[in-house]
Design a protein around this motif. Structure first.
Motif, PDB file in Angstrom:
ATOM      1  N   LEU A   1      17.084   1.242 -11.531  1.00  0.00           N
ATOM      2  CA  LEU A   1      16.303   2.212 -10.764  1.00  0.00           C
ATOM      3  C   LEU A   1      15.053   2.619 -11.528  1.00  0.00           C
ATOM      4  CD1 LEU A   1      15.965   4.028  -8.311  1.00  0.00           C
ATOM      5  CD2 LEU A   1      17.469   5.713  -9.411  1.00  0.00           C
ATOM      6  N   GLY A   2      15.176   2.798 -12.843  1.00  0.00           N
ATOM      7  CA  GLY A   2      14.009   3.142 -13.654  1.00  0.00           C
ATOM      8  C   GLY A   2      12.955   2.048 -13.638  1.00  0.00           C
ATOM      9  N   ASN A   3      13.394   0.789 -13.635  1.00  0.00           N
ATOM     10  CA  ASN A   3      12.449  -0.341 -13.678  1.00  0.00           C
ATOM     11  C   ASN A   3      11.715  -0.539 -12.364  1.00  0.00           C
ATOM     12  OD1 ASN A   3      12.790  -1.181 -16.363  1.00  0.00           O
ATOM     13  ND2 ASN A   3      14.647  -2.324 -15.861  1.00  0.00           N
ATOM     14  N   ILE A   4      12.403  -0.316 -11.228  1.00  0.00           N
ATOM     15  CA  ILE A   4      11.765  -0.569  -9.929  1.00  0.00           C
ATOM     16  C   ILE A   4      10.618   0.401  -9.672  1.00  0.00           C
ATOM     17  CG2 ILE A   4      13.224   0.931  -8.515  1.00  0.00           C
ATOM     18  CD1 ILE A   4      12.062  -2.630  -7.603  1.00  0.00           C
ATOM     19  N   TYR A   5      10.671   1.567 -10.312  1.00  0.00           N
ATOM     20  CA  TYR A   5       9.613   2.574 -10.141  1.00  0.00           C
ATOM     21  C   TYR A   5       8.255   2.043 -10.588  1.00  0.00           C
ATOM     22  CZ  TYR A   5       7.918   7.480 -10.038  1.00  0.00           C
ATOM     23  OH  TYR A   5       7.273   8.657  -9.742  1.00  0.00           O
ATOM     24  N   LYS A   6       8.270   1.045 -11.472  1.00  0.00           N
ATOM     25  CA  LYS A   6       7.029   0.481 -11.999  1.00  0.00           C
ATOM     26  C   LYS A   6       6.307  -0.392 -10.977  1.00  0.00           C
ATOM     27  CE  LYS A   6       9.127   0.359 -16.615  1.00  0.00           C
ATOM     28  NZ  LYS A   6       9.594  -0.503 -17.717  1.00  0.00           N
ATOM     29  N   ASN A   7       6.968  -0.697  -9.881  1.00  0.00           N
ATOM     30  CA  ASN A   7       6.400  -1.615  -8.893  1.00  0.00           C
ATOM     31  C   ASN A   7       5.849  -0.911  -7.663  1.00  0.00           C
ATOM     32  OD1 ASN A   7       7.181  -3.886 -10.466  1.00  0.00           O
ATOM     33  ND2 ASN A   7       9.260  -3.697  -9.670  1.00  0.00           N
ATOM     34  N   ILE A   8       5.529   0.382  -7.807  1.00  0.00           N
ATOM     35  CA  ILE A   8       5.052   1.183  -6.682  1.00  0.00           C
ATOM     36  C   ILE A   8       3.841   1.990  -7.128  1.00  0.00           C
ATOM     37  CG2 ILE A   8       5.715   2.979  -5.018  1.00  0.00           C
ATOM     38  CD1 ILE A   8       8.632   2.211  -5.600  1.00  0.00           C
ATOM     39  N   ASN A   9       2.942   2.280  -6.205  1.00  0.00           N
ATOM     40  CA  ASN A   9       1.846   3.201  -6.499  1.00  0.00           C
ATOM     41  C   ASN A   9       2.420   4.613  -6.637  1.00  0.00           C
ATOM     42  OD1 ASN A   9      -0.293   1.245  -6.268  1.00  0.00           O
ATOM     43  ND2 ASN A   9      -0.002   1.322  -4.056  1.00  0.00           N
ATOM     44  N   ILE A  10       2.057   5.286  -7.731  1.00  0.00           N
ATOM     45  CA  ILE A  10       2.656   6.584  -8.039  1.00  0.00           C
ATOM     46  C   ILE A  10       1.567   7.631  -8.257  1.00  0.00           C
ATOM     47  CG2 ILE A  10       4.133   7.890  -9.621  1.00  0.00           C
ATOM     48  CD1 ILE A  10       5.611   5.663  -8.178  1.00  0.00           C
ATOM     49  N   THR A  11       1.745   8.787  -7.619  1.00  0.00           N
ATOM     50  CA  THR A  11       0.947   9.973  -7.920  1.00  0.00           C
ATOM     51  C   THR A  11       1.919  11.094  -8.268  1.00  0.00           C
ATOM     52  OG1 THR A  11      -0.869   9.366  -6.434  1.00  0.00           O
ATOM     53  CG2 THR A  11      -0.685  11.691  -7.037  1.00  0.00           C
ATOM     54  N   GLU A  12       1.736  11.703  -9.444  1.00  0.00           N
ATOM     55  CA  GLU A  12       2.617  12.786  -9.869  1.00  0.00           C
ATOM     56  C   GLU A  12       1.808  14.025 -10.216  1.00  0.00           C
ATOM     57  OE1 GLU A  12       6.148   9.978 -11.817  1.00  0.00           O
ATOM     58  OE2 GLU A  12       5.012  11.342 -13.113  1.00  0.00           O
ATOM     59  N   LEU A  13       2.373  15.177  -9.883  1.00  0.00           N
ATOM     60  CA  LEU A  13       1.817  16.462 -10.288  1.00  0.00           C
ATOM     61  C   LEU A  13       2.736  17.062 -11.345  1.00  0.00           C
ATOM     62  CD1 LEU A  13       0.887  18.145  -6.870  1.00  0.00           C
ATOM     63  CD2 LEU A  13      -0.554  16.730  -8.322  1.00  0.00           C
ATOM     64  N   TRP A  14       2.183  17.382 -12.519  1.00  0.00           N
ATOM     65  CA  TRP A  14       2.933  18.038 -13.588  1.00  0.00           C
ATOM     66  C   TRP A  14       2.229  19.352 -13.921  1.00  0.00           C
ATOM     67  CZ3 TRP A  14       5.450  14.924 -18.080  1.00  0.00           C
ATOM     68  CH2 TRP A  14       6.072  13.769 -17.583  1.00  0.00           C
ATOM     69  N   ASN A  15       2.954  20.210 -14.659  1.00  0.00           N
ATOM     70  CA  ASN A  15       2.309  21.347 -15.309  1.00  0.00           C
ATOM     71  C   ASN A  15       2.916  21.530 -16.699  1.00  0.00           C
ATOM     72  OD1 ASN A  15       4.751  22.754 -14.970  1.00  0.00           O
ATOM     73  ND2 ASN A  15       4.044  23.771 -13.117  1.00  0.00           N
ATOM     74  N   ASP A  16       2.536  22.572 -17.399  1.00  0.00           N
ATOM     75  CA  ASP A  16       3.008  22.769 -18.771  1.00  0.00           C
ATOM     76  C   ASP A  16       4.517  22.971 -18.851  1.00  0.00           C
ATOM     77  OD1 ASP A  16       0.428  22.565 -19.697  1.00  0.00           O
ATOM     78  OD2 ASP A  16       0.081  24.727 -19.822  1.00  0.00           O
TER      79      ASP A  16
ATOM     80  N   SER B   1       0.807  -1.220   0.000  1.00  0.00           N
ATOM     81  CA  SER B   1       0.000   0.000   0.000  1.00  0.00           C
ATOM     82  C   SER B   1       0.844   1.276   0.000  1.00  0.00           C
ATOM     83  CB  SER B   1      -0.932   0.004   1.209  1.00  0.00           C
ATOM     84  OG  SER B   1      -0.176  -0.136   2.395  1.00  0.00           O
ATOM     85  N   ALA B   2       2.165   1.150  -0.166  1.00  0.00           N
ATOM     86  CA  ALA B   2       3.024   2.334  -0.183  1.00  0.00           C
ATOM     87  C   ALA B   2       2.771   3.148  -1.451  1.00  0.00           C
ATOM     88  CB  ALA B   2       4.488   1.920  -0.116  1.00  0.00           C
ATOM     89  N   GLU B   3       3.005   4.455  -1.334  1.00  0.00           N
ATOM     90  CA  GLU B   3       2.789   5.362  -2.470  1.00  0.00           C
ATOM     91  C   GLU B   3       3.886   6.414  -2.508  1.00  0.00           C
ATOM     92  OE1 GLU B   3      -0.427   8.789  -3.969  1.00  0.00           O
ATOM     93  OE2 GLU B   3      -0.731   7.673  -2.094  1.00  0.00           O
ATOM     94  N   ILE B   4       4.340   6.738  -3.712  1.00  0.00           N
ATOM     95  CA  ILE B   4       5.246   7.859  -3.922  1.00  0.00           C
ATOM     96  C   ILE B   4       4.450   9.004  -4.531  1.00  0.00           C
ATOM     97  CG2 ILE B   4       7.167   8.730  -5.314  1.00  0.00           C
ATOM     98  CD1 ILE B   4       8.571   6.116  -4.965  1.00  0.00           C
ATOM     99  N   PHE B   5       4.548  10.160  -3.910  1.00  0.00           N
ATOM    100  CA  PHE B   5       3.866  11.370  -4.394  1.00  0.00           C
ATOM    101  C   PHE B   5       4.956  12.324  -4.858  1.00  0.00           C
ATOM    102  CE2 PHE B   5       1.565  15.203  -4.624  1.00  0.00           C
ATOM    103  CZ  PHE B   5       0.208  14.952  -4.521  1.00  0.00           C
ATOM    104  N   TYR B   6       4.939  12.705  -6.125  1.00  0.00           N
ATOM    105  CA  TYR B   6       6.035  13.459  -6.743  1.00  0.00           C
ATOM    106  C   TYR B   6       5.509  14.782  -7.291  1.00  0.00           C
ATOM    107  CZ  TYR B   6      10.684  13.466  -9.067  1.00  0.00           C
ATOM    108  OH  TYR B   6      11.976  13.734  -9.451  1.00  0.00           O
TER     109      TYR B   6
END
Length: 332
Positions: free
Chosen positions: A167-182, A105-110
Motif C-alpha cells: 500500500l505504501g508503494n502504490i502511493y508513489k504512482n499517483i498525483n498527490i497534493t497534501e496540506l500539512w501544518n506544524d 490524470s487522477a489526483e489524491i488531495f490529502y
C-alpha cells in the motif's frame, strides 16, 4: 423521486432506440406498461428500480439520493479489529488505490492532520508501531492486555507487513497534493510518548521509532523539493502545501476528470466514503480554498521551506529528549 430517476435514465439511455422500447426490453414488459411508468402513471416497483439501476450501472446509493438534496448515502470500509481484519483493510485499500493509479490524470488531495498513512508504510519500526497503536485502539482484548510493543513486534505476520508495504508503494504512482501544518507530526509523537511512559515501549525502541519519523520527514522534504515521489523518472507529481489558516482533518479527496469522491474519517481507520456529487463539489471547493490560503513549499522559497521542516524535526528531537531523561520529577 421517480420523475428524477426516469430523467436520469434518459440521460444514460442509448441514442439509437426508443427510450420506451428500451425500458420495455430491460423490464420484460409491454410497450404500454413501459410508457405508463415513464410518464409516471404507474409506479416503478422496488424490484424494477433495482433492475434498471443494474442495467444502467447506477449504484443504489445514487438511486436513493435522486430527488433528495438533504440526504446522502455513505459507504463504510471493513472494520480492522484484529490482525486478520487489519490485513484485509490494507488489501482493500490497496485495491482502491490501484484503481486510482490506472487513471493517469487522477489526483489524491490529502488534508493531513496527521502524517498521511502512506508515508509511514515501509520496512521500519514506525510501520510496525502504527499497527500496534491501531490495534490497541480497535481491539478490545489487545487494549486490555499488557503486551508491550517490543513483544508484539516479534509476532507480526509477514503477510500483514507485506500488505502494508504494498500500500505504501502504490502511493508513489499517483498525483498527490497534501496540506500539512506544524502540528501534522504531533499525533504520532504523542502516541510514542504515551506508550513509552506507560511502559509498553522500551527506551531503545522508542528512540528508533523517533528516528524513523525523522527519516519520513527528511524523505518528505526531498520529495517536496523534487515535487515527485518515487524514482527520478516518475511522471506523477507531489505537491506539499503548508496551511496555517484552517484546521486539517485527515480528509482524502480523489479527483479524476469524470468524478470526485472523498473519505471522511470518524475513528482511527474508519471513514465515510462519500460519492454524492453536490457534497463532493462542496468538499472540493473547501479544499481548494484551503490550498489557496496555503504556501506551496516547493516554490515558497528556501527560507520558508527549510524553516518548516526544521520546526518539525525539532518537535521530534524534543520527544527524543523526553525519552532520554534519566529520571522524572518527583514531589515529596
Amino acid at each position: 423521486m421517480q420523475e428524477q430517476f426516469i430523467k436520469y435514465l434518459k440521460e444514460k439511455a442509448q441514442d439509437n432506440t426508443s427510450f420506451v422500447d428500451e425500458i420495455a426490453g430491460i423490464l420484460d414488459i409491454g410497450y404500454d406498461a413501459a410508457y405508463r411508468r415513464i410518464n409516471l402513471k404507474t409506479n416503478l416497483s422496488l424490484e424494477e428500480s433495482v433492475v434498471l439501476a443494474r442495467h444502467y450501472k447506477i449504484s443504489l446509493n445514487k438511486l436513493f439520493e435522486i430527488g433528495n438534496q438533504n440526504t446522502i448515502i455513505a459507504e463504510l470500509p471493513p472494520e480492522p479489529k484484529n490482525e486478520i481484519a487489519l490485513e484485509h483493510w490494507l488489501k482493500v485499500s490497496l485495491q482502491n488505490v490501484q484503481t486510482i493509479s490506472k487513471v493517469k490524470s487522477a489526483e489524491i488531495f490529502y488534508s493531513a492532520k496527521d502524517i498521511p498513512v502512506f508515508h509511514t508504510l515501509s520496512d521500519s519500526f514506525l510501520t510496525r508501531y502504527k499497527m500496534y497503536v491501531w490495534l490497541k485502539d480497535l481491539n478490545i482484548d489487545m487494549a486490555k492486555s499488557q503486551i508491550s510493543f517490543d513483544e508484539w513486534m516479534k509476532t507480526i505476520p509477514d503477510s500483514l507487513l507485506q500488505s502494508a508495504f504494498a500500500l505504501g508503494n502504490i502511493y508513489k504512482n499517483i498525483n498527490i497534493t497534501e496540506l500539512w501544518n506544524d502540528n501534522t507530526v504531533t499525533g504520532t509523537l504523542q502516541q510514542i510518548l504515551y506508550y513509552f511512559e506507560a511502559g509498553l515501549v522500551s527506551k531503545d525502541v522508542a528512540l528508533k521509532i523517533c528516528e524513523d519519523v525523522h527519516n519520513v520527514i527528511s524523505e518528505t522534504e526531498k520529495q517536496t523539493i523534487e515535487q515527485s515521489i518515487g524514482p527520478a523518472n516518475n511522471q506523477r507529481f507531489f505537491h506539499l502545501y503548508k496551511c496555517d489558516l484552517h484546521m486539517l482533518t485527515n480528509t482524502i479527496m480523489v479527483r479524476t476528470p469524470h468524478k470526485k469522491v472523498f473519505y471522511s474519517p470518524f475513528t482511527v481507520l474508519s471513514y465515510f466514503k462519500i460519492e454524492h456529487k453536490d457534497t463532493c463539489e462542496m468538499m472540493n471547493d473547501f479544499l481548494n480554498k484551503q490550498m489557496s490560503n496555503s504556501k506551496l513549499l516547493a516554490t515558497a522559497g528556501e527560507r520558508d521551506r527549510t524553516l518548516f521542516f526544521k520546526t518539525v524535526h525539532q518537535k521530534i528531537s524534543i520527544a527524543q529528549e523526553r525519552i532520554n531523561m534519566d529520571h522524572k520529577m518527583t514531589f515529596l
